[in-house]
Design an enzyme around this catalytic site. Structure first.
Site, PDB file in Angstrom:
ATOM      1  N   HIS A 161      -5.043  -2.062  -6.131  1.00  0.00           N
ATOM      2  CA  HIS A 161      -6.256  -2.103  -5.305  1.00  0.00           C
ATOM      3  C   HIS A 161      -7.409  -2.738  -6.082  1.00  0.00           C
ATOM      4  CE1 HIS A 161      -4.841   1.512  -2.651  1.00  0.00           C
ATOM      5  NE2 HIS A 161      -4.298   0.369  -2.284  1.00  0.00           N
ATOM      6  N   ARG A 190       4.784  -2.543  -1.899  1.00  0.00           N
ATOM      7  CA  ARG A 190       4.705  -3.125  -0.562  1.00  0.00           C
ATOM      8  C   ARG A 190       6.059  -3.747  -0.255  1.00  0.00           C
ATOM      9  NH1 ARG A 190      -0.039  -4.914  -3.306  1.00  0.00           N
ATOM     10  NH2 ARG A 190      -1.983  -4.054  -2.426  1.00  0.00           N
ATOM     11  N   ARG A 214       4.815   4.041   0.562  1.00  0.00           N
ATOM     12  CA  ARG A 214       3.793   3.682  -0.440  1.00  0.00           C
ATOM     13  C   ARG A 214       2.631   4.678  -0.383  1.00  0.00           C
ATOM     14  NH1 ARG A 214       1.152  -0.715  -3.292  1.00  0.00           N
ATOM     15  NH2 ARG A 214      -0.976  -1.071  -2.557  1.00  0.00           N
ATOM     16  N   HIS A 219       5.475   1.240   4.852  1.00  0.00           N
ATOM     17  CA  HIS A 219       4.210   1.460   4.135  1.00  0.00           C
ATOM     18  C   HIS A 219       3.905   2.943   3.983  1.00  0.00           C
ATOM     19  CE1 HIS A 219       1.240  -1.165   2.333  1.00  0.00           C
ATOM     20  NE2 HIS A 219       0.275  -0.340   2.697  1.00  0.00           N
ATOM     21  N   LYS A 230      -0.072  -9.157  -3.683  1.00  0.00           N
ATOM     22  CA  LYS A 230      -1.231  -9.359  -2.811  1.00  0.00           C
ATOM     23  C   LYS A 230      -2.464  -9.712  -3.633  1.00  0.00           C
ATOM     24  CE  LYS A 230      -3.724  -7.234   1.024  1.00  0.00           C
ATOM     25  NZ  LYS A 230      -3.867  -6.038   1.883  1.00  0.00           N
ATOM     26  N   TYR A 250      -6.949   8.427  -0.378  1.00  0.00           N
ATOM     27  CA  TYR A 250      -5.851   9.385  -0.555  1.00  0.00           C
ATOM     28  C   TYR A 250      -6.352  10.783  -0.892  1.00  0.00           C
ATOM     29  CZ  TYR A 250      -2.953   5.249  -0.414  1.00  0.00           C
ATOM     30  OH  TYR A 250      -2.354   4.088  -0.007  1.00  0.00           O
TER      31      TYR A 250
END
Length: 347
Positions: free
Chosen positions: A320, A204, A297, A294, A229, A329
Protein backbone atom coordinates in the site's frame (compact mmCIF):
# COMPACT_ATOMS: atom_id res chain seq x y z
CA UNK A 1 -26.95 -19.14 -30.03
CA UNK A 2 -30.11 -18.69 -27.98
CA UNK A 3 -29.18 -16.00 -25.50
CA UNK A 4 -30.59 -12.66 -24.41
CA UNK A 5 -28.75 -9.52 -23.40
CA UNK A 6 -29.56 -6.19 -21.76
CA UNK A 7 -27.66 -3.26 -20.33
CA UNK A 8 -27.35 -3.22 -16.53
CA UNK A 9 -25.53 -1.37 -13.78
CA UNK A 10 -23.44 -4.06 -12.08
CA UNK A 11 -21.83 -2.97 -8.80
CA UNK A 12 -22.13 0.64 -9.93
CA UNK A 13 -20.52 0.08 -13.33
CA UNK A 14 -22.27 -0.07 -16.75
CA UNK A 15 -22.21 -3.64 -18.08
CA UNK A 16 -24.10 -5.90 -20.51
CA UNK A 17 -25.83 -8.86 -18.86
CA UNK A 18 -26.12 -12.01 -20.97
CA UNK A 19 -28.63 -14.75 -20.16
CA UNK A 20 -28.80 -18.29 -21.55
CA UNK A 21 -29.63 -21.81 -20.43
CA UNK A 22 -26.62 -23.57 -18.95
CA UNK A 23 -24.76 -25.02 -21.90
CA UNK A 24 -21.09 -25.93 -22.32
CA UNK A 25 -20.91 -24.38 -25.81
CA UNK A 26 -22.48 -21.10 -24.67
CA UNK A 27 -20.20 -20.89 -21.65
CA UNK A 28 -17.14 -21.51 -23.82
CA UNK A 29 -18.33 -18.83 -26.26
CA UNK A 30 -19.06 -16.17 -23.65
CA UNK A 31 -15.60 -16.72 -22.12
CA UNK A 32 -14.03 -15.58 -25.40
CA UNK A 33 -15.31 -12.02 -24.78
CA UNK A 34 -12.73 -9.79 -23.13
CA UNK A 35 -13.75 -8.86 -19.61
CA UNK A 36 -16.48 -11.53 -19.35
CA UNK A 37 -17.42 -12.29 -15.74
CA UNK A 38 -19.94 -14.54 -14.01
CA UNK A 39 -22.11 -13.02 -11.27
CA UNK A 40 -22.96 -15.55 -8.57
CA UNK A 41 -25.52 -13.28 -6.91
CA UNK A 42 -27.36 -12.28 -10.11
CA UNK A 43 -26.84 -15.55 -11.99
CA UNK A 44 -25.79 -13.97 -15.27
CA UNK A 45 -22.63 -13.43 -17.32
CA UNK A 46 -21.73 -9.78 -17.85
CA UNK A 47 -19.47 -7.95 -20.27
CA UNK A 48 -18.09 -4.40 -20.63
CA UNK A 49 -20.69 -2.01 -22.05
CA UNK A 50 -18.93 -1.19 -25.31
CA UNK A 51 -20.24 -0.35 -28.77
CA UNK A 52 -18.75 -3.58 -30.14
CA UNK A 53 -20.54 -5.70 -27.53
CA UNK A 54 -23.80 -3.80 -28.05
CA UNK A 55 -23.61 -4.46 -31.78
CA UNK A 56 -22.86 -8.14 -31.21
CA UNK A 57 -26.00 -8.58 -29.11
CA UNK A 58 -28.16 -6.26 -31.26
CA UNK A 59 -28.56 -3.70 -28.51
CA UNK A 60 -29.38 -0.13 -29.58
CA UNK A 61 -26.61 2.42 -29.88
CA UNK A 62 -27.97 5.66 -28.42
CA UNK A 63 -26.60 8.87 -29.87
CA UNK A 64 -24.98 9.69 -26.54
CA UNK A 65 -22.82 6.60 -26.91
CA UNK A 66 -21.05 7.98 -29.95
CA UNK A 67 -18.44 10.75 -29.49
CA UNK A 68 -17.98 13.32 -32.22
CA UNK A 69 -15.04 13.06 -34.63
CA UNK A 70 -12.83 15.30 -32.48
CA UNK A 71 -13.67 13.20 -29.43
CA UNK A 72 -12.73 9.96 -31.19
CA UNK A 73 -9.38 11.42 -32.29
CA UNK A 74 -8.75 12.78 -28.78
CA UNK A 75 -9.38 9.38 -27.20
CA UNK A 76 -6.81 7.79 -29.51
CA UNK A 77 -4.30 10.53 -28.66
CA UNK A 78 -5.01 9.94 -24.97
CA UNK A 79 -4.37 6.20 -25.38
CA UNK A 80 -1.01 6.85 -27.02
CA UNK A 81 -0.10 9.23 -24.18
CA UNK A 82 -0.95 6.62 -21.54
CA UNK A 83 1.01 4.00 -23.46
CA UNK A 84 4.07 6.27 -23.63
CA UNK A 85 3.83 6.75 -19.86
CA UNK A 86 3.82 2.94 -19.48
CA UNK A 87 0.42 2.70 -17.84
CA UNK A 88 -0.83 -0.88 -17.57
CA UNK A 89 -3.20 -2.20 -20.29
CA UNK A 90 -6.03 -2.41 -17.74
CA UNK A 91 -5.55 1.22 -16.70
CA UNK A 92 -5.36 2.37 -20.33
CA UNK A 93 -8.65 0.60 -21.12
CA UNK A 94 -10.33 1.88 -17.96
CA UNK A 95 -9.28 5.51 -18.45
CA UNK A 96 -10.06 5.47 -22.18
CA UNK A 97 -13.56 4.07 -21.59
CA UNK A 98 -14.11 6.61 -18.82
CA UNK A 99 -13.01 9.50 -21.03
CA UNK A 100 -15.19 8.21 -23.85
CA UNK A 101 -18.22 8.23 -21.55
CA UNK A 102 -17.60 11.88 -20.67
CA UNK A 103 -16.77 13.10 -24.20
CA UNK A 104 -19.83 11.39 -25.68
CA UNK A 105 -21.98 13.18 -23.13
CA UNK A 106 -20.41 16.44 -24.36
CA UNK A 107 -20.43 15.46 -28.05
CA UNK A 108 -22.15 18.70 -29.13
CA UNK A 109 -19.18 20.76 -27.94
CA UNK A 110 -15.64 21.24 -29.16
CA UNK A 111 -13.02 19.96 -26.70
CA UNK A 112 -11.72 23.50 -26.03
CA UNK A 113 -15.22 24.67 -25.05
CA UNK A 114 -15.88 21.96 -22.45
CA UNK A 115 -16.00 23.58 -19.00
CA UNK A 116 -16.22 22.62 -15.34
CA UNK A 117 -19.98 23.15 -15.53
CA UNK A 118 -20.13 20.32 -18.08
CA UNK A 119 -18.39 18.04 -15.58
CA UNK A 120 -20.97 18.93 -12.92
CA UNK A 121 -23.85 18.40 -15.36
CA UNK A 122 -22.39 15.05 -16.43
CA UNK A 123 -22.12 13.95 -12.78
CA UNK A 124 -25.68 14.97 -11.97
CA UNK A 125 -27.53 14.08 -15.18
CA UNK A 126 -25.68 10.90 -16.09
CA UNK A 127 -23.69 9.31 -13.25
CA UNK A 128 -26.01 10.09 -10.34
CA UNK A 129 -29.17 9.70 -12.39
CA UNK A 130 -28.10 6.21 -13.46
CA UNK A 131 -26.91 5.34 -9.94
CA UNK A 132 -23.32 4.60 -10.91
CA UNK A 133 -20.94 3.98 -8.02
CA UNK A 134 -18.64 6.60 -6.54
CA UNK A 135 -15.66 4.42 -7.53
CA UNK A 136 -16.77 4.57 -11.18
CA UNK A 137 -17.26 8.33 -10.83
CA UNK A 138 -13.75 8.57 -9.40
CA UNK A 139 -12.36 6.75 -12.45
CA UNK A 140 -14.08 9.34 -14.64
CA UNK A 141 -12.52 12.16 -12.60
CA UNK A 142 -9.06 10.56 -12.92
CA UNK A 143 -9.46 10.28 -16.69
CA UNK A 144 -10.78 13.85 -17.11
CA UNK A 145 -8.01 15.38 -14.99
CA UNK A 146 -5.28 13.46 -16.82
CA UNK A 147 -6.75 14.14 -20.25
CA UNK A 148 -7.11 17.90 -19.79
CA UNK A 149 -3.55 18.14 -18.49
CA UNK A 150 -2.36 17.30 -22.00
CA UNK A 151 -4.93 19.42 -23.87
CA UNK A 152 -3.32 22.67 -25.00
CA UNK A 153 -6.48 24.76 -25.38
CA UNK A 154 -8.99 24.12 -22.62
CA UNK A 155 -11.64 25.90 -20.56
CA UNK A 156 -11.36 23.29 -17.81
CA UNK A 157 -9.83 24.28 -14.48
CA UNK A 158 -8.38 20.95 -13.39
CA UNK A 159 -7.95 21.88 -9.71
CA UNK A 160 -11.66 22.73 -9.51
CA UNK A 161 -12.77 19.22 -10.50
CA UNK A 162 -13.84 17.59 -7.25
CA UNK A 163 -13.86 13.91 -6.45
CA UNK A 164 -16.93 12.15 -5.02
CA UNK A 165 -17.01 11.61 -1.28
CA UNK A 166 -15.29 8.31 -0.59
CA UNK A 167 -17.57 5.43 0.38
CA UNK A 168 -16.64 4.03 3.77
CA UNK A 169 -17.02 0.36 2.94
CA UNK A 170 -15.28 -2.28 5.00
CA UNK A 171 -13.25 -5.13 3.47
CA UNK A 172 -14.80 -8.59 3.57
CA UNK A 173 -12.96 -10.89 5.95
CA UNK A 174 -13.20 -14.63 6.57
CA UNK A 175 -12.56 -16.35 9.88
CA UNK A 176 -9.48 -18.55 10.17
CA UNK A 177 -11.77 -21.58 10.27
CA UNK A 178 -13.44 -20.55 7.00
CA UNK A 179 -10.03 -20.00 5.37
CA UNK A 180 -8.90 -23.43 6.54
CA UNK A 181 -11.99 -25.09 5.04
CA UNK A 182 -11.44 -23.31 1.71
CA UNK A 183 -7.75 -24.24 1.50
CA UNK A 184 -8.38 -27.85 2.46
CA UNK A 185 -11.25 -28.27 -0.03
CA UNK A 186 -9.29 -28.75 -3.31
CA UNK A 187 -8.02 -32.27 -4.03
CA UNK A 188 -5.98 -30.97 -6.97
CA UNK A 189 -2.43 -30.12 -5.79
CA UNK A 190 -2.07 -27.09 -8.08
CA UNK A 191 -5.40 -25.64 -6.98
CA UNK A 192 -4.58 -26.10 -3.29
CA UNK A 193 -1.14 -24.53 -3.74
CA UNK A 194 -2.45 -21.46 -5.58
CA UNK A 195 -5.16 -20.65 -3.04
CA UNK A 196 -2.80 -21.34 -0.13
CA UNK A 197 -0.13 -19.02 -1.55
CA UNK A 198 -2.63 -16.18 -2.06
CA UNK A 199 -3.68 -16.34 1.60
CA UNK A 200 -0.28 -17.10 3.14
CA UNK A 201 1.38 -14.13 1.37
CA UNK A 202 -1.58 -11.75 0.95
CA UNK A 203 -1.23 -11.72 -2.83
CA UNK A 204 -3.41 -10.12 -5.46
CA UNK A 205 -4.65 -12.48 -8.17
CA UNK A 206 -2.40 -10.90 -10.81
CA UNK A 207 0.64 -11.12 -8.52
CA UNK A 208 0.16 -14.85 -8.05
CA UNK A 209 -0.25 -15.53 -11.77
CA UNK A 210 2.86 -13.47 -12.65
CA UNK A 211 5.11 -15.45 -10.30
CA UNK A 212 8.01 -17.37 -11.81
CA UNK A 213 9.89 -20.22 -10.08
CA UNK A 214 12.97 -18.08 -9.38
CA UNK A 215 10.81 -15.57 -7.48
CA UNK A 216 10.62 -18.11 -4.65
CA UNK A 217 13.75 -17.66 -2.55
CA UNK A 218 13.83 -20.71 -0.29
CA UNK A 219 17.15 -19.75 1.30
CA UNK A 220 15.85 -16.40 2.57
CA UNK A 221 12.24 -17.63 2.93
CA UNK A 222 10.79 -14.79 0.86
CA UNK A 223 8.71 -14.31 -2.28
CA UNK A 224 9.80 -11.58 -4.69
CA UNK A 225 6.88 -9.80 -6.34
CA UNK A 226 8.06 -8.09 -9.51
CA UNK A 227 6.35 -5.09 -11.06
CA UNK A 228 3.14 -5.47 -9.06
CA UNK A 229 0.45 -2.79 -8.73
CA UNK A 230 1.93 0.67 -9.20
CA UNK A 231 4.94 -0.88 -10.97
CA UNK A 232 6.57 -1.59 -7.62
CA UNK A 233 8.66 -4.58 -6.53
CA UNK A 234 8.28 -5.89 -3.00
CA UNK A 235 9.08 -8.94 -0.93
CA UNK A 236 6.82 -10.93 1.40
CA UNK A 237 7.79 -13.63 3.90
CA UNK A 238 7.34 -17.28 2.93
CA UNK A 239 6.19 -19.62 5.67
CA UNK A 240 7.94 -22.99 6.04
CA UNK A 241 4.57 -24.70 5.75
CA UNK A 242 3.82 -23.17 2.34
CA UNK A 243 7.43 -23.79 1.25
CA UNK A 244 6.99 -27.53 1.81
CA UNK A 245 3.78 -27.45 -0.23
CA UNK A 246 5.56 -25.57 -3.03
CA UNK A 247 8.36 -28.13 -3.11
CA UNK A 248 5.88 -30.98 -3.52
CA UNK A 249 4.04 -29.01 -6.21
CA UNK A 250 7.27 -28.23 -8.09
CA UNK A 251 8.33 -31.89 -8.20
CA UNK A 252 4.95 -32.93 -9.61
CA UNK A 253 4.31 -30.14 -12.15
CA UNK A 254 7.84 -28.97 -13.04
CA UNK A 255 6.75 -25.47 -14.23
CA UNK A 256 8.89 -23.91 -16.96
CA UNK A 257 8.29 -20.15 -17.27
CA UNK A 258 5.55 -19.36 -14.75
CA UNK A 259 5.14 -20.92 -11.34
CA UNK A 260 1.52 -21.74 -12.18
CA UNK A 261 1.03 -22.50 -15.85
CA UNK A 262 -2.08 -23.13 -17.91
CA UNK A 263 -2.81 -26.02 -20.25
CA UNK A 264 0.10 -25.05 -22.47
CA UNK A 265 3.61 -25.05 -20.94
CA UNK A 266 5.16 -21.60 -20.71
CA UNK A 267 1.80 -19.78 -20.52
CA UNK A 268 0.40 -18.39 -17.25
CA UNK A 269 -2.67 -19.81 -15.56
CA UNK A 270 -5.71 -17.66 -16.41
CA UNK A 271 -7.50 -15.52 -13.85
CA UNK A 272 -10.86 -16.92 -14.95
CA UNK A 273 -9.67 -20.47 -14.26
CA UNK A 274 -8.39 -19.36 -10.85
CA UNK A 275 -11.78 -17.86 -10.04
CA UNK A 276 -13.34 -21.17 -11.02
CA UNK A 277 -10.94 -22.96 -8.66
CA UNK A 278 -12.15 -20.77 -5.79
CA UNK A 279 -15.80 -21.35 -6.71
CA UNK A 280 -15.33 -25.11 -6.59
CA UNK A 281 -13.52 -24.86 -3.25
CA UNK A 282 -16.36 -22.79 -1.79
CA UNK A 283 -18.95 -25.30 -2.91
CA UNK A 284 -17.00 -28.20 -1.45
CA UNK A 285 -16.36 -26.30 1.80
CA UNK A 286 -20.07 -25.46 2.09
CA UNK A 287 -19.45 -21.71 2.31
CA UNK A 288 -22.36 -19.68 0.91
CA UNK A 289 -20.78 -16.22 1.18
CA UNK A 290 -19.96 -14.49 -2.17
CA UNK A 291 -16.23 -14.92 -1.53
CA UNK A 292 -13.73 -13.58 -4.07
CA UNK A 293 -10.00 -14.18 -4.30
CA UNK A 294 -9.41 -10.72 -2.81
CA UNK A 295 -11.22 -11.81 0.34
CA UNK A 296 -8.24 -14.09 1.06
CA UNK A 297 -5.90 -11.07 0.87
CA UNK A 298 -8.19 -9.06 3.18
CA UNK A 299 -8.32 -12.00 5.60
CA UNK A 300 -4.52 -12.31 5.58
CA UNK A 301 -4.12 -8.64 6.56
CA UNK A 302 -6.79 -8.79 9.25
CA UNK A 303 -5.45 -12.00 10.77
CA UNK A 304 -1.94 -10.47 10.88
CA UNK A 305 -3.32 -7.44 12.70
CA UNK A 306 -5.21 -9.62 15.18
CA UNK A 307 -2.04 -11.61 15.90
CA UNK A 308 -0.24 -8.40 16.88
CA UNK A 309 1.66 -7.46 13.70
CA UNK A 310 2.40 -3.73 13.52
CA UNK A 311 0.26 -1.85 10.99
CA UNK A 312 3.38 -0.38 9.33
CA UNK A 313 4.67 -3.85 8.47
CA UNK A 314 1.28 -4.90 7.13
CA UNK A 315 1.32 -1.82 4.87
CA UNK A 316 4.67 -2.91 3.42
CA UNK A 317 3.58 -6.53 3.00
CA UNK A 318 0.45 -5.49 1.10
CA UNK A 319 2.26 -2.89 -1.01
CA UNK A 320 0.00 0.00 0.00
CA UNK A 321 1.22 3.52 -0.81
CA UNK A 322 -0.73 5.11 2.01
CA UNK A 323 -1.11 3.97 5.61
CA UNK A 324 -4.75 5.12 5.39
CA UNK A 325 -5.45 2.25 3.00
CA UNK A 326 -4.08 -0.26 5.51
CA UNK A 327 -5.85 1.32 8.48
CA UNK A 328 -9.19 0.09 7.15
CA UNK A 329 -8.34 -3.34 8.60
CA UNK A 330 -8.46 -1.93 12.13
CA UNK A 331 -12.22 -1.52 11.61
CA UNK A 332 -12.82 -5.21 10.83
CA UNK A 333 -10.48 -6.72 13.40
CA UNK A 334 -12.54 -8.37 16.16
CA UNK A 335 -9.69 -8.86 18.64
CA UNK A 336 -10.60 -5.85 20.79
CA UNK A 337 -14.34 -5.87 20.12
CA UNK A 338 -14.72 -9.42 21.43
CA UNK A 339 -13.60 -8.27 24.91
CA UNK A 340 -16.42 -5.70 25.11
CA UNK A 341 -19.32 -6.89 27.22
CA UNK A 342 -22.79 -5.89 26.02
CA UNK A 343 -25.01 -4.20 28.66
CA UNK A 344 -27.73 -6.60 27.46
CA UNK A 345 -25.92 -9.38 29.37
CA UNK A 346 -26.54 -7.56 32.67
CA UNK A 347 -30.29 -7.16 32.23
Amino acid sequence: MNWKAKTVVHKGTPRIAVYFEKNADCIARIKTFEGARWSFSNQYWHLPDTDANRLHFNLPLASTLIPNAEGIASIETFKRYLLSKRYSPNTINTYSDALKSFLTFCNTKAIKDISNDDVITYNNDYLLKNKFSSSYQNQIVNAIKLFFKIVKESSIEIDQIHRPKREKTLPNVLSKEEVRRILEAPTNLKHKTMLSLIYSCGLRCGELLALQPHHIDSKRNIVLLKNSKGKKDRIVPLSLKILELLRIYYKVYKPQTYLFEGQHPGTPYSDKSLQSVLKQALQKAGIKKPVTLHWLRHSYATHLLESGTDLRYIQELLGHNSSKTTEIYTHVSTKSIQHIKSPFDDL
